[in-house]
Design a protein around this motif. Sequence first.
Motif, PDB file in Angstrom:
ATOM      1  N   HIS A   1      76.997 -76.389 -52.659  1.00 33.20           N
ATOM      2  CA  HIS A   1      77.134 -77.538 -51.756  1.00 33.20           C
ATOM      3  C   HIS A   1      76.112 -78.631 -52.009  1.00 33.20           C
ATOM      4  O   HIS A   1      76.025 -79.567 -51.231  1.00 33.20           O
TER       5      HIS A   1
ATOM      6  N   LYS B   1      70.771 -73.045 -42.138  1.00 29.55           N
ATOM      7  CA  LYS B   1      71.967 -73.502 -41.420  1.00 29.55           C
ATOM      8  C   LYS B   1      73.136 -72.564 -41.721  1.00 29.55           C
ATOM      9  O   LYS B   1      73.861 -72.140 -40.829  1.00 29.55           O
ATOM     10  N   ARG B   2      73.286 -72.230 -42.985  1.00 30.58           N
ATOM     11  CA  ARG B   2      74.417 -71.376 -43.380  1.00 30.58           C
ATOM     12  C   ARG B   2      74.266 -69.946 -42.857  1.00 30.58           C
ATOM     13  O   ARG B   2      75.230 -69.193 -42.816  1.00 30.58           O
TER      14      ARG B   2
ATOM     15  N   GLY C   1      73.931 -66.429 -49.914  1.00 32.04           N
ATOM     16  CA  GLY C   1      73.436 -67.681 -49.330  1.00 32.04           C
ATOM     17  C   GLY C   1      73.008 -68.666 -50.413  1.00 32.04           C
ATOM     18  O   GLY C   1      73.298 -69.868 -50.339  1.00 32.04           O
TER      19      GLY C   1
ATOM     20  N   GLU D   1      69.233 -75.963 -45.493  1.00 37.56           N
ATOM     21  CA  GLU D   1      70.651 -75.666 -45.683  1.00 37.56           C
ATOM     22  C   GLU D   1      70.899 -74.149 -45.662  1.00 37.56           C
ATOM     23  O   GLU D   1      71.879 -73.682 -45.089  1.00 37.56           O
TER      24      GLU D   1
ATOM     25  N   ASP E   1      76.002 -70.229 -52.042  1.00 39.43           N
ATOM     26  CA  ASP E   1      76.614 -71.182 -51.123  1.00 39.43           C
ATOM     27  C   ASP E   1      75.864 -72.529 -51.140  1.00 39.43           C
ATOM     28  O   ASP E   1      76.462 -73.600 -51.246  1.00 39.43           O
TER      29      ASP E   1
END
Length: 418
Positions: free
Chosen positions: A387, A412-413, A380, A409, A383
Motif C-alpha cells: 500500500h 492501523k492495519r 502486516g 500504517e 500489506d
Amino acid sequence: MNPKSSESHLESRDRPQQNVLVLGATGSIGTATVDVLRNLNQVDPARRWCLWGASAHSRVDKLLEIQAEAERWQSQSSPCRLLFSDQDVAKSRVESERSLQNPVNHAGSISVGPESLVQAAQSPEVDTVVAAIVGRAGLESTLAAIESGKRVALANKETLVVAGPVVQEKLNNSPAELLPVDSEHSAIFQCLQDSKNSPRKLILTASGGPFRTCTKQQMAEATRESALAHPTWEMGPKITIDSATMMNKALEIIEARWLFGLPADAIEVMVHPQSIIHSMVEFQDGSVLSQMSPPDMRLPIQYALTYPDRLPCDAPIFDRQKNWNLDLEAADLDRFPALGLGFEVAKVGGTAGAVLNAANEEAVGLFLDGKIRFTDIVDGCADVLRHHNFEPSPPLGRLLQLDGWARGELRKRMNLPS
Ligand SMILES: NC(=O)c1ccc[n+]([C@@H]2O[C@H](COP(=O)([O-])OP(=O)(O)OC[C@H]3O[C@@H](n4cnc5c(N)ncnc54)[C@H](OP(=O)(O)O)[C@@H]3O)[C@@H](O)[C@H]2O)c1
C-alpha cells in the motif's frame, strides 16, 4: 563493499593505537566486540586496541561494566568515553552514580543524546566504528562514520536496508571502508578475496530458526518464548524474532544486494540448520567456495576490525574430527513468505527497503509486547509494502518520512492506536 587499500588506510592500520568506537556496546554484538578487543590486545602486541568510546540506550549498568573492563586493559590516558542515546536514562543514572563520584577520571567523558553518537562517529581520533545498534536507530551514526572516512564494521544491516543507495553514494565520495559483520556477508566477503571477476551467485545460508520444521498453523500459534528460542545463535530479541520469521534473511538479501552490487536474482537462500557454513559464493566457472566456523560472532567481528590481517581469535574453531552433518535444504518461500518480500525489495530498491524495515520493526515490537500474533508480523509487512506509493530514487529525508508512515500504517492495519 569497498575495502580500500589507499595509503591513508594503510597508515591508519599501522598506527600503534587503534581507536575503536562501539555504537550499541551493550548489545549482543557490542559485548562480543569488547571480547574481541580484549583478545586483540593479547594477540596483536604491535598495536594497542583501544575502546575509545561505547554507547548504550537503556542499559546504564552494563555500559559502566564495559568501561570498567576496558580500563583494565587500556592506559589511563585513553579512557573509554560513554555515550547515552537516551537523554533521560543517562541523566537520571550516570551523572549521579558515576561521574559525580569520580569527576576527575570521567569528567568530559559522558555525552548524551542521539547526536552525541553522530559526533563521536565523526571524531578524528576514531579509526574504526563498530555499528552495532539495532534497527533504523543506527542509521545516522553509521552514515556519519562513512562520511567521515572511517573503517565501519557494519552489524546494523538495517542501515543498508533502509538507505542502500544513499550509503553507496556516500561511500563513493569518501575514503571510508565498509566491512560486513553479519556472518553471512563476512563469509561472502572472505570467499571473494582473491576473485577478480564478478561472482555468478551469492548463496546466503540460514539456520531456519526455531520454526524451521513447523507448519503455518503451528507458526500462527507461536508464543513469544518459542519464537525467542533460537537453536544456534544467541542474539538480541529483535534479530531473534527476525530469524524466526526469516525476515532476518530477507533483510540480509537486501543487505547483500547493496554490499556486493549484484542483482536480486543472483542471490539465493539455502537452509543450513547447523550454522557452520556461513554462506557460499558460486563463481563464473561453477566453482563454489564457502567459509565455515562454529556459530560465534567474534570471528566476523574480529575480521572486520583487522582485515586484511587474520589473527588468532577466541571463537571456537571447526572441529573436523567430529561427526558433522552439514545439511543444506532449499528454502521454503511458502511457509516463510518474508523471503519473497526480501527478494522483491532487493529487486525494486527505492522506498521499498525503508517501508519494509519500519513495518517490520514496529510489528516485532508489537509481537514482543503480546499485541499481535507471530504470523501477523510478515502479513502486516506485506500489506504495508503493497500500500505504499513506491518512489525509485528517494532522498534520505523521504526515506525517514516513510519510516514514520510505515510504522503508523502497520499499527492501523493491526487495528491498534498510533
Ligand atoms: N546478535 C547477533 O548475533 C547479530 C548477528 C548479525 C547481525 N546483527 C545485527 O547487529 C545489530 C545489533 O544486534 P544485537 O543482537 O547486538 O542487538 P541487541 O543485543 O538488542 O543490542 C542492541 C544495541 O543497540 C542499542 N539500542 C537499542 N535501541 C537504540 C536506540 N533507539 N538508539 C541507540 N541505541 C539503541 C542497545 O542499547 P541498550 O542495550 O543499552 O538498550 C544495544 O546496545 C542488529 O542490526 C542486528 O541485525 C546481530
